[in-house]
Design an enzyme around this catalytic site. Structure first.
Site, short mmCIF file in Angstrom:
data_model
loop_
_atom_site.label_atom_id
_atom_site.label_comp_id
_atom_site.label_asym_id
_atom_site.label_seq_id
_atom_site.Cartn_x
_atom_site.Cartn_y
_atom_site.Cartn_z
N THR A 202 51.86 30.22 16.83
CA THR A 202 52.55 31.26 17.52
C THR A 202 54.07 31.34 16.63
OG1 THR A 202 54.08 31.79 19.46
CG2 THR A 202 53.40 29.47 19.02
N ASP A 203 54.62 32.57 16.92
CA ASP A 203 55.74 32.95 16.46
C ASP A 203 57.13 32.15 17.17
OD1 ASP A 203 56.10 34.31 18.76
OD2 ASP A 203 56.29 36.18 17.79
N GLU A 204 56.62 31.78 18.45
CA GLU A 204 57.86 30.95 18.96
C GLU A 204 58.17 29.48 18.33
OE1 GLU A 204 57.44 30.58 23.34
OE2 GLU A 204 56.51 32.72 23.20
N TYR B 28 56.78 24.66 25.88
CA TYR B 28 55.40 25.37 25.16
C TYR B 28 55.82 25.21 23.70
CZ TYR B 28 52.72 28.87 23.32
OH TYR B 28 51.92 29.50 22.34
N THR C 287 55.69 21.79 21.82
CA THR C 287 54.45 21.22 21.76
C THR C 287 53.75 21.85 20.54
OG1 THR C 287 53.65 22.30 23.66
CG2 THR C 287 54.49 20.14 23.97
N LYS C 288 53.57 23.50 20.48
CA LYS C 288 53.17 24.28 19.58
C LYS C 288 53.55 23.46 18.14
CE LYS C 288 50.30 26.72 19.85
NZ LYS C 288 48.78 26.66 19.84
N LEU D 23 53.41 39.06 30.64
CA LEU D 23 53.96 40.30 31.15
C LEU D 23 53.07 41.48 31.25
CD1 LEU D 23 57.00 41.51 31.23
CD2 LEU D 23 56.65 42.59 28.85
N VAL E 246 61.33 41.91 36.41
CA VAL E 246 61.82 41.78 34.99
C VAL E 246 63.00 40.98 35.00
CG1 VAL E 246 63.35 43.15 33.21
CG2 VAL E 246 61.44 44.46 34.74
P1 NAD Z 1 44.93 31.47 27.21
O1 NAD Z 1 45.81 30.76 28.10
O2 NAD Z 1 44.27 32.60 27.77
O3 NAD Z 1 43.55 30.56 27.01
C1 NAD Z 1 43.75 29.23 26.60
C2 NAD Z 1 42.28 28.63 26.54
O4 NAD Z 1 42.32 27.38 26.28
C3 NAD Z 1 41.45 28.66 27.68
O5 NAD Z 1 40.32 29.01 27.62
C4 NAD Z 1 41.52 27.21 28.43
O6 NAD Z 1 40.53 26.95 29.36
C5 NAD Z 1 41.47 26.37 27.24
N1 NAD Z 1 42.14 25.18 27.14
C6 NAD Z 1 43.41 24.73 27.68
N2 NAD Z 1 43.49 23.50 27.71
C7 NAD Z 1 42.31 22.84 27.12
C8 NAD Z 1 41.71 21.64 26.51
N3 NAD Z 1 42.80 20.52 26.71
N4 NAD Z 1 40.80 21.47 26.10
C9 NAD Z 1 39.89 22.54 25.74
N5 NAD Z 1 40.23 23.84 26.26
C10 NAD Z 1 41.43 23.85 26.67
O7 NAD Z 1 45.52 31.56 25.61
P2 NAD Z 1 45.67 33.03 24.67
O8 NAD Z 1 46.84 33.37 24.96
O9 NAD Z 1 44.22 33.07 24.39
O10 NAD Z 1 46.07 31.66 23.44
C11 NAD Z 1 45.33 31.24 22.47
C12 NAD Z 1 46.28 30.52 21.29
O11 NAD Z 1 46.83 31.58 20.56
C13 NAD Z 1 47.08 29.34 21.70
O12 NAD Z 1 46.95 28.29 21.02
C14 NAD Z 1 48.15 30.02 22.10
O13 NAD Z 1 49.29 29.46 21.43
C15 NAD Z 1 48.20 31.11 20.65
N6 NAD Z 1 48.87 32.35 20.56
C16 NAD Z 1 48.79 32.89 21.71
C17 NAD Z 1 49.67 34.25 21.70
C18 NAD Z 1 49.91 35.27 23.00
O14 NAD Z 1 50.67 36.27 22.90
N7 NAD Z 1 49.03 34.96 23.86
C19 NAD Z 1 50.40 34.73 20.51
C20 NAD Z 1 50.28 33.73 19.57
C21 NAD Z 1 49.80 32.59 19.42
O1 DAU Z 2 55.30 35.18 20.88
C1 DAU Z 2 53.96 34.70 21.30
C2 DAU Z 2 53.70 34.06 22.54
O2 DAU Z 2 54.08 35.03 23.46
C3 DAU Z 2 52.78 32.86 22.89
O3 DAU Z 2 52.84 31.89 21.84
C4 DAU Z 2 52.57 32.68 24.18
O4 DAU Z 2 51.42 31.89 24.35
C5 DAU Z 2 52.57 33.78 25.03
O5 DAU Z 2 52.66 33.27 26.50
C6 DAU Z 2 53.78 34.69 24.80
O6 DAU Z 2 55.14 34.28 25.54
P1 DAU Z 2 56.21 34.78 25.96
O7 DAU Z 2 57.11 34.06 26.85
O8 DAU Z 2 56.87 35.98 25.01
O9 DAU Z 2 55.34 35.81 26.96
P2 DAU Z 2 55.32 36.48 28.33
O10 DAU Z 2 54.07 37.34 28.57
O11 DAU Z 2 55.33 35.27 29.10
O12 DAU Z 2 56.71 37.04 28.43
C7 DAU Z 2 57.12 38.15 27.51
C8 DAU Z 2 58.63 38.77 28.01
O13 DAU Z 2 58.56 39.07 29.09
C9 DAU Z 2 59.52 37.50 27.88
O14 DAU Z 2 60.81 37.99 27.36
C10 DAU Z 2 59.81 37.31 29.39
C11 DAU Z 2 59.68 38.45 30.03
N1 DAU Z 2 58.97 38.60 31.30
C12 DAU Z 2 57.56 37.64 31.64
C13 DAU Z 2 57.03 37.78 32.80
C14 DAU Z 2 55.87 37.04 33.06
C15 DAU Z 2 59.56 39.33 32.47
O15 DAU Z 2 60.52 39.91 32.07
N2 DAU Z 2 59.00 39.10 33.51
C16 DAU Z 2 57.88 38.52 33.89
O16 DAU Z 2 57.53 38.40 35.13
#
Ligand code: NAD
Ligand code: DAU
Length: 329
Positions: free
Chosen positions: A117-119, A141, A144-145, A181, A197
Site C-alpha cells: 500500500t501507499d500508506e 495497519y 504492519t504492512k 469511505l 466525514v
Molecule cells: P479486504 O479487507 O477486502 O480483504 C482481505 C482478505 O484477506 C479477506 O478475504 C480476508 O478474509 C482475508 N484474510 C484476512 N486475514 C487473513 C489471514 N490471516 N489468512 C488468510 N486470509 C486472511 O482487503 P482489500 O481491500 O481487498 O486489500 C487486499 C490487499 O491489498 C491488502 O494486502 C491491502 O493491504 C492491500 N491494499 C488495499 C488497498 C485498498 O484501497 N483497499 C490499497 C492498496 C493496497
Molecule cells: O491508501 C491505500 C489504503 O487505502 C489501503 O492500504 C487500506 O487498506 C485502505 O483501507 C485505504 O485506507 P484509508 O484509510 O485511506 O481508507 P478509508 O476508506 O478508511 O478512508 C479514506 C479517507 O476517508 C480517509 O482520509 C479517512 C476518510 N473517512 C473514512 C471513513 C471510513 C471519513 O472521512 N469517514 C469515514 O467514515
C-alpha cells in the site's frame, strides 16, 4: 492467491480466470471482510479451487500451495480504524502471516508477489512518493504492512527468493466492504443515513479503480524484475469532501446528509504515488475517477443481495462502536 475472497483479491481472481489459462487456488481465512459471495461467479470454474485457512497457519499454507508456480498475497487486515481500535490481528496476519508464506515460497522456490500500500510512505503535503522514498508509516495497519514489505525484501536479498512488491493507492469499485469511505458513503446515501466525514474533509486520496490495480498486479507478476518494488497509483486525487459530494449527486441526495465527525487519530493528510516505474513496464490506469465512481454507485444500487446481509449483520455493531450511533434500517 491468498486473501482471494476479499475486495481486491476476488477482482484479481476474476481477471485472472478470464484473461489467462491459469489455475487459481485461493487460500482465505474468511474474516468479516472475506466472503464466498465475492467469488460467486467463478465458484464453478474447473480452474478454480478454494482452501479455507489462515496464512499464518503453515499447514493450511502447505495444503494450498502444492503445485503452485507463484504466490500472490492479498491477505491482510486492511482497515485503518480497526487497527487503531484493535491492532493485534494486524500483527498476526500482516506480520506472522507474511512470514509464514515467505517460508513456504522459499522452501519451494516460488515467485512471490506481495500486495502492499501507499500508506507505507506516510503522508505527503506536496509532490509524490517514488519507490525510493523513505518508509514512514503512521497507523498500526500501515506499520504492519511496512514490516511485511521489509521482510519480503529481506527474502530477496538473503535467500534470493524471486520477490515483487506492488504498492497500490486507495482502491474503489464493486465488492468493497462498506467500512471503507466510498462504499460506506454510497450505502448511507442510498438509505438516507448521515455521511460521517472525519475532521475537515480535506484529506486527499489517490483513487484507483480496482480492476486497474488488478491489471497492474498481473503486469508486475509477469514482467516485474525480482527484488523490485512498483508503485501503482490511481489517475485522480480528490479531497474526501469532494468524493462525498459526488456520491450525493450520483445518488440524488443533498448535502444536508453530510455530518462532520471527530477525526481519526494520526490521520494521514495526503497520499500520492508516482507510478512511472510500472508505466515503464507497460501498465496504465484506464478508468478515470468520475467514470469509475459512477460505475461503482450503480453496482451498489443494483446489488442489494451482496450488501444487505452485511448491513443487517455484525457490521451494525462495528458501526455503532466506530461512529457512536446506530445505522438506519
Ligand atoms: P479486504 O479487507 O477486502 O480483504 C482481505 C482478505 O484477506 C479477506 O478475504 C480476508 O478474509 C482475508 N484474510 C484476512 N486475514 C487473513 C489471514 N490471516 N489468512 C488468510 N486470509 C486472511 O482487503 P482489500 O481491500 O481487498 O486489500 C487486499 C490487499 O491489498 C491488502 O494486502 C491491502 O493491504 C492491500 N491494499 C488495499 C488497498 C485498498 O484501497 N483497499 C490499497 C492498496 C493496497
Ligand atoms: O491508501 C491505500 C489504503 O487505502 C489501503 O492500504 C487500506 O487498506 C485502505 O483501507 C485505504 O485506507 P484509508 O484509510 O485511506 O481508507 P478509508 O476508506 O478508511 O478512508 C479514506 C479517507 O476517508 C480517509 O482520509 C479517512 C476518510 N473517512 C473514512 C471513513 C471510513 C471519513 O472521512 N469517514 C469515514 O467514515
Amino acid at each position: 492467491m491468498c486473501g482471494g475472497a476479499g475486495f481486491i483479491g476476488s477482482t484479481f481472481v476474476r481477471l485472472r480466470l478470464r484473461g489467462s489459462d491459469d489455475e487459481v487456488v485461493v487460500l482465505d481465512k474468511l474474516t468479516y471482510a472475506g466472503r464466498r459471495e465475492n467469488l460467486h461467479d467463478v465458484a464453478d470454474d474447473p480452474r478454480f479451487s478454494f482452501v479455507h485457512g489462515a496464512i499464518e497457519d503453515a499447514d493450511a499454507v502447505a495444503a494450498a500451495i502444492d503445485g503452485a508456480d507463484a504466490v500472490v498475497n492479498f491477505a491482510a487486515e486492511t482497515h485503518v480504524d480497526r487497527s487503531i481500535a484493535e491492532p493485534d490481528a494486524f500483527v498476526v496476519t500482516n506480520g506472522q502471516g507474511t512470514y509464514t508464506l515467505l517460508e513456504a515460497a522459499r522452501e519451494r522456490g516460488l515467485r512471490y508477489l506481495q500486495v502492499s500500500t501507499d500508506e507505507v510512505y506516510g503522508s505527503i503535503e506536496e509532490g509524490s512518493f517514488t519507490e525510493r522514498s523513505p518508509l514512514a508509516p503512521s497507523s498500526p495497519y500501515s506499520a504492519t504492512k511496512t514490516g511485511a514489505d521489509l521482510l519480503v525484501s529481506s527474502y530477496f536479498h538473503t535467500y534470493g527468493l524471486e520477490t515483487l512488491i506492488c504498492r497500490g493507492s486507495n482502491n474503489y469499485g464493486p465488492y468493497q466492504y462498506p467500512e471503507k469511505l466510498i462504499p460506506l458513503m454510497v450505502l448511507n446515501a442510498l438509505h438516507g443515513d448521515p455521511l460521517p466525514v472525519y475532521g475537515d474533509g480535506m484529506n486527499v486520496r489517490n483513487w484507483l479503480y480496482v480492476e486497474d490495480f488488478g491489471r497492474g498486479i498481473a503486469h508486475v507478476l509477469e514482467h516485474g524484475a525480482a527484488g523490485e518494488v512498483y508503485n501503482v497509483g490511481g489517475p485522480g486525487e480528490c479531497p474526501n469532501i469532494e468524493v462525498v459530494r459526488r456520491i450525493l449527486e450520483l445518488t440524488g441526495r443533498d448535502e444536508s446528509l453530510i455530518e462532520y465527525v471527530v477525526d481519526r487519530p494520526g490521520h494521514d493528510r495526503r497520499y500520492s504515488l508516482g507510478s512511472e516505474k510500472v508505466r515503464a513496464l507497460g501498465w496504465e490506469a484506464e478508468v478515470h475517477f468520475a467514470a469509475g465512481l459512477e460505475r461503482t454507485v450503480a453496482w451498489y444500487r443494483d446489488n442489494p443481495w451482496w450488501w444487505e446481509p452485511i448491513r443487517s449483520g455484525a457490521f451494525r455493531e462495528y458501526y455503532e462502536r466506530q461512529y457512536g450511533r446506530a445505522l438506519g434500517d
